[in-house]
Design an enzyme around this catalytic site. Structure first.
Site, PDB file in Angstrom:
ATOM      1  CD  GLU A 115      -2.989  -1.109   1.992  1.00 43.83           C
ATOM      2  OE1 GLU A 115      -4.062  -1.604   2.003  1.00 43.83           O
ATOM      3  OE2 GLU A 115      -2.801  -0.416   3.170  1.00 43.83           O
ATOM      4  CB  CYS A 175       0.596   6.404  11.602  1.00 42.64           C
ATOM      5  SG  CYS A 175       1.567   7.569  10.824  1.00 42.64           S
TER       6      CYS A 175
HETATM    7  N1  SAH Z   1       9.028   0.971  10.285  1.00 47.89           N
HETATM    8  C1  SAH Z   1       9.003   2.578  10.226  1.00 47.89           C
HETATM    9  C2  SAH Z   1       8.539   3.223   9.596  1.00 47.89           C
HETATM   10  C3  SAH Z   1       6.916   2.602   9.240  1.00 47.89           C
HETATM   11  S1  SAH Z   1       5.618   2.767  10.595  1.00 47.89           S
HETATM   12  C4  SAH Z   1       8.900   2.799  11.890  1.00 47.89           C
HETATM   13  O1  SAH Z   1       8.492   2.150  12.826  1.00 47.89           O
HETATM   14  O2  SAH Z   1       9.220   4.099  12.176  1.00 47.89           O
HETATM   15  C5  SAH Z   1       5.479   4.726  10.372  1.00 47.89           C
HETATM   16  C6  SAH Z   1       4.914   5.102  11.919  1.00 47.89           C
HETATM   17  O3  SAH Z   1       3.684   4.840  12.184  1.00 47.89           O
HETATM   18  C7  SAH Z   1       5.977   4.709  13.044  1.00 47.89           C
HETATM   19  O4  SAH Z   1       6.190   5.917  13.694  1.00 47.89           O
HETATM   20  C8  SAH Z   1       5.079   3.933  13.643  1.00 47.89           C
HETATM   21  O5  SAH Z   1       5.706   3.653  14.863  1.00 47.89           O
HETATM   22  C9  SAH Z   1       3.599   4.443  13.553  1.00 47.89           C
HETATM   23  N2  SAH Z   1       2.447   3.757  14.012  1.00 47.89           N
HETATM   24  C10 SAH Z   1       2.485   2.207  13.799  1.00 47.89           C
HETATM   25  N3  SAH Z   1       1.158   1.739  14.050  1.00 47.89           N
HETATM   26  C11 SAH Z   1       0.695   2.826  14.629  1.00 47.89           C
HETATM   27  C12 SAH Z   1      -0.776   3.152  15.045  1.00 47.89           C
HETATM   28  N4  SAH Z   1      -1.496   2.013  15.019  1.00 47.89           N
HETATM   29  N5  SAH Z   1      -1.193   4.268  15.193  1.00 47.89           N
HETATM   30  C13 SAH Z   1      -0.337   5.339  15.083  1.00 47.89           C
HETATM   31  N6  SAH Z   1       0.942   5.280  14.711  1.00 47.89           N
HETATM   32  C14 SAH Z   1       1.375   3.992  14.289  1.00 47.89           C
END
Ligand code: SAH
Ligand code: SF4
Length: 345
Positions: free
Chosen positions: A85, A334
């Site tokens: 995605e 996110c």
């Molecule tokens: N793997 C990398 C980038 C992809 S995730 C990382 O973890 O940084 C991108 C962002 O979304 C990250 O900051 C992650 O912690 C956040 N994220 C993941 N699940 C989420 C959720 N359920 N609600 C809000 N942010 C979330």
């Protein structure tokens, strides 16, 4: 599109080199999506290219538009049938895209839908860049505005576990011969693959780094983010200090507020202490994200709860801001990107 391969092909087929500039212009400036439409090229060359190269290595299977925000989400099929995605959004005046770097993710954070689906494979440089090319064409086709201005590696996957391809993709995306997106407009978010921080400082010093912190207590962070067992907060601190010393760039600390899990007084104190002990911490900025509904611990966090946490940080003189969550109605926010056999969960 793998332009390097096309370059070699043009050379070996003894086609005049100026055709390359015409191909580049057709794809990157005019935004053509099929060789048939590249009318600036002679017919026989178009046929030859059609036989040998795809313009896009990703094929849209489904595009959803948010009713709440200027957000589009695409389900893209790769040549081996796997799907990823990718998101296009307009949080302010310019268009940004959120790209995937892997199919799934091996790191399994407790609140993230991508982590839940497991890991399939790394994306190639071409597949990463083609997400940008795809959205760039989409903007042109829908007459939504000129260009993609910002790229964030916050889609599916952990970019620093696909390091070489991500670095090559950033270089290509920022090349003025291609889409020309300045490296200062590109951000890489990592869950804390700390060994790579110094590589990033050397290879891509202009790119923005975001570190997903979410908890400043080692034991609790390990439960939320298993990667903390390999790179704990002490290691992350040490490598972050090296990064800051070398680049003097502002670093964002991403903090997804999960109500009742990481927003108590104890968490505030731990976070304040962790930041205060970092050299050059004036370069740090906490970016608060309301947890989006995804899996397990991920239930939606009320905006009010996030604001309260933000105010408490401000009182502690910790620079912070709240990130607006966009596209939650189409699961484009996110942590919500996940695919199960091509069907959305
Ligand atoms: N793997 C990398 C980038 C992809 S995730 C990382 O973890 O940084 C991108 C962002 O979304 C990250 O900051 C992650 O912690 C956040 N994220 C993941 N699940 C989420 C959720 N359920 N609600 C809000 N942010 C979330
Ligand atoms: Fe992977 Fe990032 Fe999701 Fe964690 S938050 S599982 S590192 S994509």
């Amino acid at each position: 599109m793998d332009f390097e391969k096309i370059k070699n092909f043009i050379k070996t087929q003894k086609i005049p080199a100026y055709r390359l500039a015409q191909i580049r212009s057709a794809v990157y400036e005019k935004g053509i999506t099929s060789w048939d439409k590249a009318t600036n090229l002679p017919l026989d060359l178009r046929e030859l290219l059609k036989k040998n190269f795809k313009i896009l290595s990703v094929k849209p299977v489904l595009i959803q538009a948010s009713k709440l925000d200027k957000v589009f989400k695409a389900l893209l099929e790769l040549e081996d049938g796997l799907k990823i995605e990718s998101v296009l959004m307009k949080p302010g005046k310019t268009w940004s895209i959120c790209v995937s770097s892997q199919v799934g993710c091996p790191l399994g954070c407790a609140f993230c839908a991508t982590g839940k689906m497991g890991f399939k494979r790394n994306l190639t440089t071409e597949e990463i860049c083609d997400q940008a090319l795809f959205w760039s064409d989409f903007l042109k086709e829908k007459k939504l505005g000129e260009r993609v201005s910002n790229v964030v590696f916050m889609g599916m996957g952990e970019p620093l576990l696909n390091y070489q391809n991500v670095v090559a993709a950033v270089k290509e995306l920022s090349d003025s011969d291609y889409l020309g997106i300045g490296q200062r407009h590109i951000s890489i978010s990592t869950s804390g693959v700390a060994d790579r921080f110094i590589n990033l400082a050397q290879d891509l010093p202009q790119v923005n780094l975001a570190l997903s912190l979410h908890n400043a207590d080692n034991e609790e962070r390990s439960k939320l983010m298993p990667i903390n067992k390999k790179y704990n907060l002490d290691i992350v601190k040490e490598k972050l200090e090296e990064y800051l010393a070398r680049t003097s760039r502002e670093v964002f600390l991403e903090y997804t507020v999960i109500d009742g899990e990481n927003n108590g007084l104890h968490h505030l104190r731990k976070l304040g202490k962790w930041i205060s002990e970092i050299k050059d911490n004036y370069l740090l900025h906490v970016n608060l994200i309301a947890c989006n509904k995804a899996v397990g611990k991920a239930v939606e966090t009320d905006e009010f709860v996030v604001r309260k946490f933000s105010q408490a940080l401000t009182k502690m003189h910790i620079k912070n801001s709240i990130r607006k969550s966009l596209g939650s109605d189409i699961s484009a926010a996110c942590g919500q990107l996940a695919i199960n056999n091509g069907r959305k969960k």
